[in-house]
Design a protein around this motif. Structure first.
Motif, PDB file in Angstrom:
ATOM      1  N   GLU A 115      23.715 -17.230   8.506  1.00 40.41           N
ATOM      2  CA  GLU A 115      22.860 -17.767   9.564  1.00 40.41           C
ATOM      3  C   GLU A 115      23.028 -17.512  11.059  1.00 40.41           C
ATOM      4  N   TRP A 116      24.550 -16.780  11.289  1.00 39.20           N
ATOM      5  CA  TRP A 116      24.603 -16.254  12.642  1.00 39.20           C
ATOM      6  C   TRP A 116      23.969 -15.149  12.729  1.00 39.20           C
ATOM      7  N   ASN A 117      24.100 -14.125  11.575  1.00 44.55           N
ATOM      8  CA  ASN A 117      23.376 -12.765  11.618  1.00 44.55           C
ATOM      9  C   ASN A 117      21.974 -12.794  11.784  1.00 44.55           C
ATOM     10  N   MET A 118      21.330 -13.883  11.134  1.00 45.82           N
ATOM     11  CA  MET A 118      19.868 -14.134  11.193  1.00 45.82           C
ATOM     12  C   MET A 118      19.523 -14.540  12.608  1.00 45.82           C
ATOM     13  N   ILE A 119      20.138 -15.359  13.351  1.00 41.61           N
ATOM     14  CA  ILE A 119      20.256 -15.603  14.582  1.00 41.61           C
ATOM     15  C   ILE A 119      20.329 -14.491  15.682  1.00 41.61           C
ATOM     16  N   GLY A 120      21.384 -13.549  15.336  1.00 41.51           N
ATOM     17  CA  GLY A 120      21.454 -12.569  16.053  1.00 41.51           C
ATOM     18  C   GLY A 120      20.238 -11.371  16.089  1.00 41.51           C
ATOM     19  N   ILE A 121      19.724 -11.360  14.875  1.00 38.49           N
ATOM     20  CA  ILE A 121      18.533 -10.517  14.405  1.00 38.49           C
ATOM     21  C   ILE A 121      17.255 -11.221  15.318  1.00 38.49           C
ATOM     22  N   LEU A 122      17.185 -12.562  15.161  1.00 38.16           N
ATOM     23  CA  LEU A 122      15.952 -13.183  16.066  1.00 38.16           C
ATOM     24  C   LEU A 122      16.285 -12.875  17.355  1.00 38.16           C
ATOM     25  N   GLN A 123      17.383 -13.064  18.098  1.00 37.58           N
ATOM     26  CA  GLN A 123      17.397 -12.667  19.600  1.00 37.58           C
ATOM     27  C   GLN A 123      16.860 -11.371  19.892  1.00 37.58           C
ATOM     28  N   MET A 124      17.393 -10.572  18.905  1.00 39.74           N
ATOM     29  CA  MET A 124      17.047  -8.985  19.336  1.00 39.74           C
ATOM     30  C   MET A 124      15.695  -9.015  19.145  1.00 39.74           C
ATOM     31  N   LEU A 125      15.047  -9.672  18.248  1.00 34.77           N
ATOM     32  CA  LEU A 125      13.494  -9.476  18.202  1.00 34.77           C
ATOM     33  C   LEU A 125      13.000 -10.202  19.477  1.00 34.77           C
ATOM     34  N   ASN A 126      13.415 -11.226  19.709  1.00 35.60           N
ATOM     35  CA  ASN A 126      12.836 -11.830  21.016  1.00 35.60           C
ATOM     36  C   ASN A 126      13.045 -11.160  22.274  1.00 35.60           C
ATOM     37  N   LEU A 127      14.281 -10.380  22.313  1.00 31.48           N
ATOM     38  CA  LEU A 127      14.364  -9.450  23.357  1.00 31.48           C
ATOM     39  C   LEU A 127      13.466  -8.223  23.146  1.00 31.48           C
ATOM     40  N   SER A 128      13.185  -7.902  22.184  1.00 25.69           N
ATOM     41  CA  SER A 128      11.772  -6.792  21.978  1.00 25.69           C
ATOM     42  C   SER A 128      10.661  -7.314  22.295  1.00 25.69           C
ATOM     43  N   LEU A 129      10.560  -8.499  22.101  1.00 26.54           N
ATOM     44  CA  LEU A 129       9.261  -9.024  22.230  1.00 26.54           C
ATOM     45  C   LEU A 129       9.015  -9.096  23.966  1.00 26.54           C
ATOM     46  N   ARG A 130      10.117  -9.281  24.501  1.00 29.10           N
ATOM     47  CA  ARG A 130       9.992  -9.526  26.028  1.00 29.10           C
ATOM     48  C   ARG A 130       9.376  -7.973  26.458  1.00 29.10           C
ATOM     49  N   PHE A 131      10.107  -7.127  26.119  1.00 30.19           N
ATOM     50  CA  PHE A 131       9.925  -5.659  26.556  1.00 30.19           C
ATOM     51  C   PHE A 131       8.449  -5.461  26.146  1.00 30.19           C
ATOM     52  N   LEU A 132       7.718  -5.805  25.107  1.00 36.20           N
ATOM     53  CA  LEU A 132       6.510  -5.495  24.809  1.00 36.20           C
ATOM     54  C   LEU A 132       5.636  -6.440  25.664  1.00 36.20           C
ATOM     55  N   LEU A 133       6.100  -7.516  25.777  1.00 40.10           N
ATOM     56  CA  LEU A 133       5.366  -8.246  27.029  1.00 40.10           C
ATOM     57  C   LEU A 133       5.237  -7.666  28.326  1.00 40.10           C
ATOM     58  N   GLU A 134       6.442  -7.141  28.668  1.00 42.16           N
ATOM     59  CA  GLU A 134       6.248  -6.198  30.097  1.00 42.16           C
ATOM     60  C   GLU A 134       5.328  -5.093  29.935  1.00 42.16           C
ATOM     61  N   ILE A 135       5.336  -4.518  28.930  1.00 43.94           N
ATOM     62  CA  ILE A 135       4.301  -3.451  28.710  1.00 43.94           C
ATOM     63  C   ILE A 135       2.966  -4.011  28.693  1.00 43.94           C
ATOM     64  N   VAL A 136       2.769  -4.914  28.092  1.00 45.36           N
ATOM     65  CA  VAL A 136       1.339  -5.600  28.019  1.00 45.36           C
ATOM     66  C   VAL A 136       1.119  -5.988  29.326  1.00 45.36           C
ATOM     67  N   VAL A 137       1.769  -6.465  30.292  1.00 44.91           N
ATOM     68  CA  VAL A 137       1.490  -6.742  31.649  1.00 44.91           C
ATOM     69  C   VAL A 137       1.195  -5.843  32.419  1.00 44.91           C
ATOM     70  N   LEU A 138       1.771  -4.530  32.389  1.00 46.40           N
ATOM     71  CA  LEU A 138       1.352  -3.469  32.975  1.00 46.40           C
ATOM     72  C   LEU A 138       0.020  -2.846  32.703  1.00 46.40           C
ATOM     73  N   ILE A 139      -0.267  -2.993  31.188  1.00 44.90           N
ATOM     74  CA  ILE A 139      -1.603  -2.678  30.724  1.00 44.90           C
ATOM     75  C   ILE A 139      -2.599  -3.497  31.330  1.00 44.90           C
ATOM     76  N   VAL A 140      -2.428  -4.687  31.236  1.00 44.07           N
ATOM     77  CA  VAL A 140      -3.617  -5.587  31.882  1.00 44.07           C
ATOM     78  C   VAL A 140      -3.811  -5.365  33.208  1.00 44.07           C
ATOM     79  N   TYR A 141      -2.606  -5.153  34.186  1.00 39.24           N
ATOM     80  CA  TYR A 141      -2.923  -4.962  35.414  1.00 39.24           C
ATOM     81  C   TYR A 141      -3.620  -3.729  35.511  1.00 39.24           C
ATOM     82  N   GLY A 142      -3.286  -2.499  34.745  1.00 43.82           N
ATOM     83  CA  GLY A 142      -4.130  -1.255  34.666  1.00 43.82           C
ATOM     84  C   GLY A 142      -5.509  -1.368  34.581  1.00 43.82           C
ATOM     85  N   PHE A 143      -5.864  -2.290  33.378  1.00 42.65           N
ATOM     86  CA  PHE A 143      -7.401  -2.437  33.112  1.00 42.65           C
ATOM     87  C   PHE A 143      -8.020  -3.378  34.163  1.00 42.65           C
TER      88      PHE A 143
END
Length: 119
Positions: free
Chosen positions: A4-32
Motif C-alpha cells: 500500500e505504501w509503495n502504491m501511494i509512493g508511486i501515485l505521489q510520483m505520478l502526481n508530481l509528474s502531472l504537476r510538471f506536465l501542467l506547468e508545460i501546458v501552462v507555457l504552451i497555452v500562454y504561447g498560443f
C-alpha cells in the motif's frame, strides 16, 4: 501494508509528474495566446515567445518548489491560482471549452493531491 505504501509512493510520483506536465501546458497555452495577440509576424513571434518566457521566469523565481524567493503561503496560493487558472480562461477565449475543462479538472485534482500528500 508495504505494498500500500509503495502504491501511494508511486501515485505521489505520478502526481508530481502531472504537476510538471501542467506547468508545460501552462507555457504552451500562454504561447498560443501570445500568438493570437500579435498582428504582424514580428509581434506574434514576440508575444508567442515572450509570454511563456515571462511566466516561466516568474514561476521559477517565486512559485516553484526551489524558487529563488519564497513567498508567504497566501501569496504563493494566489500566484498558483493566477498561473494555473489563467489557461482555463485563455482556452475558453480561444473557443476550446473542452480542453479548458480537462485542463481545469486535472489542475484541481493535482493541487488537491499536493495538499493532501503535503507535496
Amino acid at each position: 501494508m508495504g505494498e500500500e505504501w509503495n502504491m501511494i509512493g508511486i501515485l505521489q510520483m505520478l502526481n508530481l509528474s502531472l504537476r510538471f506536465l501542467l506547468e508545460i501546458v501552462v507555457l504552451i497555452v500562454y504561447g498560443f495566446w501570445g500568438y493570437r495577440l500579435g498582428g504582424s509576424t514580428w509581434s506574434r513571434t514576440l508575444f508567442c515567445l515572450g509570454l511563456p518566457l515571462f511566466a516561466a521566469v516568474v514561476w521559477a523565481m517565486l512559485g516553484a518548489p526551489r524558487a529563488s524567493y519564497a513567498l508567504p503561503a497566501p501569496l504563493h496560493l494566489l500566484l498558483e491560482i493566477l498561473m494555473f487558472g489563467t489557461p482555463i480562461v485563455l482556452l475558453i477565449l480561444m473557443n476550446r471549452p473542452g480542453q479548458a475543462a480537462v485542463y481545469g479538472i486535472a489542475a484541481l485534482v493535482n493541487k488537491l493531491l499536493l495538499v493532501v500528500w503535503n507535496q
